[in-house]
Write an enzyme that holds these catalytic residues in place. Structure first.
Site, PDB file in Angstrom:
ATOM      1  N   PRO A  62       3.434  -2.910  -4.256  1.00  0.00           N
ATOM      2  CG  PRO A  62       3.548  -3.810  -6.418  1.00  0.00           C
ATOM      3  CD  PRO A  62       4.345  -3.032  -5.408  1.00  0.00           C
ATOM      4  CG  MET A  63       2.194  -5.792  -0.703  1.00  0.00           C
ATOM      5  SD  MET A  63       2.639  -5.583   1.045  1.00  0.00           S
ATOM      6  CE  MET A  63       2.323  -3.814   1.249  1.00  0.00           C
ATOM      7  CD  GLN A  83       2.864  -5.351  -9.629  1.00  0.00           C
ATOM      8  OE1 GLN A  83       2.160  -6.071  -8.922  1.00  0.00           O
ATOM      9  NE2 GLN A  83       4.164  -5.168  -9.410  1.00  0.00           N
ATOM     10  CB  CYS A 118       3.032 -12.269  -7.663  1.00  0.00           C
ATOM     11  SG  CYS A 118       1.892 -13.011  -6.445  1.00  0.00           S
ATOM     12  CE  LYS A 136       7.946  -5.537  -5.567  1.00  0.00           C
ATOM     13  NZ  LYS A 136       7.966  -6.965  -5.185  1.00  0.00           N
ATOM     14  N   GLY A 192       7.306  -3.155   1.705  1.00  0.00           N
ATOM     15  CA  GLY A 192       6.041  -3.854   1.541  1.00  0.00           C
ATOM     16  C   GLY A 192       5.476  -4.308   2.867  1.00  0.00           C
ATOM     17  NE  ARG A 193       6.940  -9.872   3.189  1.00  0.00           N
ATOM     18  CZ  ARG A 193       7.813 -10.678   3.798  1.00  0.00           C
ATOM     19  NH1 ARG A 193       7.397 -11.578   4.661  1.00  0.00           N
ATOM     20  NH2 ARG A 193       9.106 -10.579   3.544  1.00  0.00           N
TER      21      ARG A 193
END
Length: 348
Positions: free
Chosen positions: A28-29, A82, A112, A151, A238-239
């Protein structure tokens, strides 16, 4: 480093979801994992989706823009919503609101590292209060019928690495899987992810829930190395997938065959970018807004091209679909057959 070999990969389960082999999760971003990007990652082999993370306080205040992030689509499944926040009552209510959107599971953001999140005591700031983290998790689990996961990170700083204890206590609170990013909050996204403690959590005999490893996966070879070293149940990307959604296909191919797929040419990448842009503009009702949302992806799609700075600036400044396509035509004309090397592209 102790090597924990994954000799047999069976079935991973979250609630009623059964995932074979080594499933790949899209992390999740915020401002990244919206509909069109999720669609592209799914097309290239991502097994499990997450929405952008959503604020519990915004959900409690019934802010429509935040609720829009939770709209799910059939292609998404299995998919998680999320949520993040610092207030237990608000987080419980947010989980109940999220449940109304019928995700396959609800994920709690305890990882985060961004200042705007942690300054309010949410995200990875919760790692400084494990008692509250466990209590919040237990209250959320009790409040919903949907499976709950979490997470997080290794800890707040190099001197505060409670992840083994955190994993045990979140499991006791009732989560059904845990994703761990191999950095501390203090690191943000700098340095290398340390998967050693992820392996310790996975191989802790007290841990019975699936453990999902996250951090610095940018090639199939790297994914296989981290999998073999830790024995985690799943991998989260993710990234590394921003501007490179086919990374999921590359990782799967390597895990299955031990062979690396050839890197794409500029012509091939342009076609993928055009498809992602088209999907985004179909989803958004405002052309300019749809273009602006793509800028973070534009910046990542063409690593290592020589003398590319001016075209990259033009691409990042484009505000219409016609402008973007005109620039892509220039890129194709100048670099079409050039083979890109995403395996060494920066994750920053």
């Amino acid at each position: 480093m102790v090597i924990f070999a994954a000799i047999f990969r069976g079935m991973m389960r979250i609630g009623n979801i059964e995932l074979e082999g080594t499933p790949l999760f899209l992390a999740p971003m915020e401002d990244v994992t919206y509909k069109s990007f999720r669609m592209m990652c799914k097309k290239f082999g991502a097994d499990v989706m997450y929405t952008e993370f959503v604020s519990s306080e915004a959900l409690v205040r019934d802010i429509e823009k935040t609720k829009q992030k939770m709209h799910l689509f059939e292609f998404d499944r299995p998919v998680a919503i999320q949520i993040y926040g610092h207030n237990i009552d608000s987080m419980v209510r947010a989980a109940q609101v999220a449940e109304e959107f019928e995700p396959d599971f609800i994920d709690i953001n305890y990882g985060c590292p961004m200042k705007k999140i942690v300054r309010h005591g949410a995200g990875s700031a919760m790692l400084k209060d494990v008692d509250k983290m466990q209590k919040m998790t237990a209250e959320i689990v009790k409040a919903v019928k949907t499976p709950v996961t979490a997470k997080t990170r290794l800890g707040w700083s190099a001197g505060n690495l409670p992840i083994v204890e955190v994993a045990e206590r979140l499991q006791d609170a009732g989560i059904q899987a845990l994703a761990i990013h191999g950095r501390t909050r203090e690191q943000l996204y700098t340095g290398e992810a340390d998967w050693t403690l992820i392996g310790e959590v996975k191989n802790n005999p007290k841990i019975q829930i699936p453990i999902i490893g996250n951090g610095d996966i940018n090639s199939g070879k790297k994914a296989k190395q981290l999998l073999d070293e830790t024995g985690v149940d799943a991998l989260m990307i993710g990234r590394g997938a921003i501007g490179r959604p086919w990374l999921f296909r590359e990782v799967k191919h390597y895990l299955q065959t031990g062979e690396e797929l050839p890197q794409p040419t500029v012509n091939e990448v342009v076609e993928v970018l055009k498809e992602q842009l088209r999907l985004n503009l179909e989803w958004r009702d405002n052309e300019r807004s749809g273009i602006l949302m793509m800028r973070r992806h534009f910046a990542k799609y063409f690593p290592g091209l020589p003398n590319f700075r001016e075209l990259k600036i033009q691409l990042l400044r484009a505000e219409t679909n016609d402008d973007v396509h005109a620039i892509l035509e220039k890129i194709t004309e100048q670099y079409g057959a050039f083979q890109l090397d995403f395996s060494t592209a920066s994750l920053k």
